[in-house]
Design a protein around this motif. Structure first.
Motif: not given
Length: 722
Positions: A155-160
């Motif tokens: 959704n247009n964000n970055l996750y780790i």
């Protein structure tokens, strides 16, 4: 009586054999997979340098199988979907650096040309356990260097995701559709810079660099998606056309320990720019980034220190036309680096110090390096592919960094490409030519010596023996003061005392190549099919196409559609003067850029071509995207005459022959707006023509019976008008 029976049997056998060798290609056979080739899917060289893995599909399940380079025997199956709960199959896989874990891709769906969404799992080869990375469909999951984490876009964000404690950290929070994208490229970057994952782990996994796209000011484009429901849906996305606002890009580095995002500020004042590539060096604190101005005639390589966020410009390249972004940047142990450039007029390999000082131009000559395979540090050897053996061929070479001891490793003329073992002991060579279907063979990297064959397409070649196929003949033609590559396909029963209609194909876009010595595409079978019908089919690569040097390629700068069209018209005249070609029955076709060209060729060459087909054509570069168009044309505000004088829309009044215009209504790349504007111009010029719209089809126009329908329609049009 016995003699009579034997004679009858012999006659029957001869008749059957003759019939078998005269089998004709059908349009159904072209598009139903009859002529499909066998290949090696998702080939990966294992770290030990002795083995490789491939993806195999058998009996409804998917497996990653490991093979020994030397013996080619299967060593083990790393994972099989039949042994995994909830995973019936997977379409791709990615190893962690130490190969202890594997990302498995399932339920993958396309977004645009390169981008996809999918459900991804991490498989642990030691524990045999499987962990789903996220419950939602995500983009571009990528292991950290130590394999303990996975970064991804959602959704247009970055996750780790931390695989050790199963905790997920959200790196960015401002992502919003059609406004802000973090770590995943926007539409125009994906299409024209050909990458989707705009984030990179550093060497020790302590930092994550990413590009942020602010699309707020980019104009929106919308398309109706008709589907099968009562009301259509609408696809709305940001699409910067030539001269319009681009996304504002910025570079950032996320510190996993502090959980802070730091902004990168370079010291050169860019007003409108792109960041087409980022790559960490071997130093975990130093990130490299390629910046280019909007005109793309200046390319800068920056080094950014993540410790204090300082930046240093180490390399600048400028060109009167444009500078191509390189995918071949490779850092050596001391952070000196390998770089490819066409600054001497041909694309070659260069070696620089980490400060950007030129150490050596590794390859030289009036030919192009077409691929870079890697650097063997132990033996100080670079491996690459080039057209040194003729611009329609590809060969694999090795060379020392000082430019000496060059070796041709591939052994057959045609198209050779290589996949090297991780320690550069072996390489798998993929070879094909216009007369040889793809073969996969194992070779030693030090000298190219054949070890053994791996896979071939002999079964397909045997199948084709039943068909009366003509040869694809390669030659050159002298046109407008240039020697141009050409292929020609004549009917199998060609008679030089007769005359034949000529049907030409071309693409002609900057840096492209359609005349190459490689195995058949589906279109080649269509050309064989047309030859069966009594046509001569030919293709000429004119000025502006690739692999013959920068001057030849860049002559079309600011004038797309001028010199290329002149070459196609002049080539047709030259071929039409041959006694076996009917100069009153010549046609031309193309797709995308080729459709732009075939339209122009019919209008401007109205005394040469009797008919043309344009599929998904650009009809004015004002309608196309900023990055591609401005690279070659600058902006419409700066170069209005270049845009308009070579637009086929402005030459519809010249139409004399028969014209077929085809487009997919769901084309997100070359919008159907191009065809609609052309249609309106033709109507207002009172010119009769034919056209076809394929509902909801994108730029490829395929799916189900679509390709069969398309090529049947084009074949009928050719038969009726040529």
């Amino acid at each position: 009586m016995k003699y009579l029976k034997s004679s009858l049997f012999f006659c029957l056998l001869v008749t059957v054999l003759a019939s078998a060798q005269n089998k004709e290609i059908t349009l159904d056979a072209i598009w139903n997979g009859t002529f499909r080739t066998e290949g090696m899917q998702s080939l990966h060289s294992m770290n030990n340098g002795k083995q490789y893995s491939v993806l195999n599909n058998e009996k409804g399940s998917t497996a990653i199988d490991v093979y020994d380079y030397k013996t080619l025997s299967k060593v083990e199956t790393l994972v099989n979907s039949s042994n995994l709960d909830g995973i019936t199959s997977f379409s791709d896989y990615t190893f962690s650096n130490d190969e202890s874990k594997i990302i498995l891709a399932t339920d993958v769906e396309s977004i645009f040309r390169h981008s996809t969404l999918g459900v991804f799992y991490v498989y642990d080869t030691s524990t045999k356990s499987v962990v789903k990375i996220a419950d939602e469909k995500i983009q571009e999951p990528t292991f950290s260097p130590d394999g303990t984490k996975v970064a991804y876009g959602l959704n247009n964000n970055l996750y780790i995701k931390n695989l050790q404690n199963n905790q997920t950290t959200q790196v960015t929070t401002d992502g919003e559709k059609n406004k802000i994208i973090n770590g995943i490229t926007d539409w125009v970057y994906e299409e024209e810079f050909a990458f989707v994952r705009a984030f990179e782990w550093n060497a020790d996994g302590t930092h994550l660099a990413f590009i942020r796209f602010d699309e707020t000011a980019v104009p929106e484009f919308s398309m109706d998606i008709y589907g099968t429901e009562l009301y259509p849906d609408q696809l709305v996305f940001k699409y910067p056309k030539a001269g319009e606002a681009n996304a504002l890009v910025s570079l950032h580095i996320y510190d996993l320990q502090s959980k802070k995002v730091n902004d990168v500020k370079v010291t050169k004042p860019y007003s409108d720019f792109y960041i087409p590539r980022i790559k960490w060096t071997n130093d975990a604190h130093v990130l490299s980034a390629q910046y280019t101005n909007r005109h793309q005639n200046e390319l800068d390589l920056w080094m950014i220190n993540a410790s204090d966020m300082s930046s240093k410009l180490v390399l600048e390249e400028k060109d009167a036309a444009y500078v191509d972004v390189t995918d071949n940047l490779t850092f050596l142990k001391d952070n000196s680096f390998i770089w490819t450039s066409e600054k001497d007029g041909y694309n070659h390999i260069y070696l620089y110090s980490k400060e950007g000082k030129l150490i050596n131009q590794v390859t030289k000559g009036p030919w192009e390096v077409t691929n870079y395979y890697g650097f063997d540090e132990k033996n100080n050897t670079i491996f690459y592919q080039s057209v040194e053996n003729g611009s329609i061929n590809r060969d694999v070479y090795s060379i020392k960094t000082n430019g000496k001891n060059k070796k041709r490793l591939s052994q057959q003329d045609g198209t050779n490409s290589a996949d090297f073992s991780s320690d550069f002991t072996y390489f798998i060579n993929t070879y094909s030519s216009a007369s040889t279907a793809p073969t996969y063979t194992l070779h030693t990297a030090k000298d190219g010596k054949l070890v053994k064959g791996i896979k071939d397409n002999v079964a397909l070649e045997h199948k084709l023996e039943a068909y009366k196929l003509p040869a694809k003949e390669f030659s050159t033609v002298q046109v407008n003061g240039n020697v141009l590559n050409m292929w020609m396909i004549k009917p199998a029963d060609f008679d030089a005392s007769k005359t034949y209609p000529l049907f030409m194909f071309q693409y002609s876009g900057p840096g492209s190549q359609s005349v190459k010595n490689s195995w058949n595409s589906a279109n080649d079978y269509w050309y064989y099919f047309l030859a069966q019908q009594g046509y001569i089919v030919a293709c000429v690569d004119g000025r502006g196409t690739g692999f013959k040097g920068a001057e030849f390629k860049k002559v079309t700068q600011k004038e797309l559609g001028k010199y290329e069209v002149e070459d196609q018209i002049e080539a047709a005249k030259l071929l039409g003067s041959r006694p076996y070609i009917d100069q009153d029955r010549m046609g031309i076709w193309g797709w995308s850029y080729g459709g732009f060209m075939s339209s122009n060729a019919l209008f401007k060459g109205n005394d040469v071509f009797k008919m043309a087909i344009a599929v998904a054509p650009v009809t004015s570069w004002r309608f196309y995207d900023s990055i591609y168009t401005e690279r070659y044309m600058t902006t419409p505000q700066e170069n209005p005459s270049g845009y308009d004088e070579n637009s086929p829309i402005h030459h519809v009044d010249k139409l004399k022959g028969n014209f077929l215009l085809i487009h997919g209504s769901g084309d997100d790349n070359v919008h159907v707006q191009n065809t609609m504007q052309m249609v309106e111009a033709l109507i207002q010029a009172n010119k009769q023509f034919e056209w076809m719209i394929y509902p909801d089809n994108d730029h490829g126009i395929y799916g189900g019976n679509t390709r069969l329908h398309l090529y049947t329609k084009m074949t009928n049009f050719i038969n009726n008008n040529l």
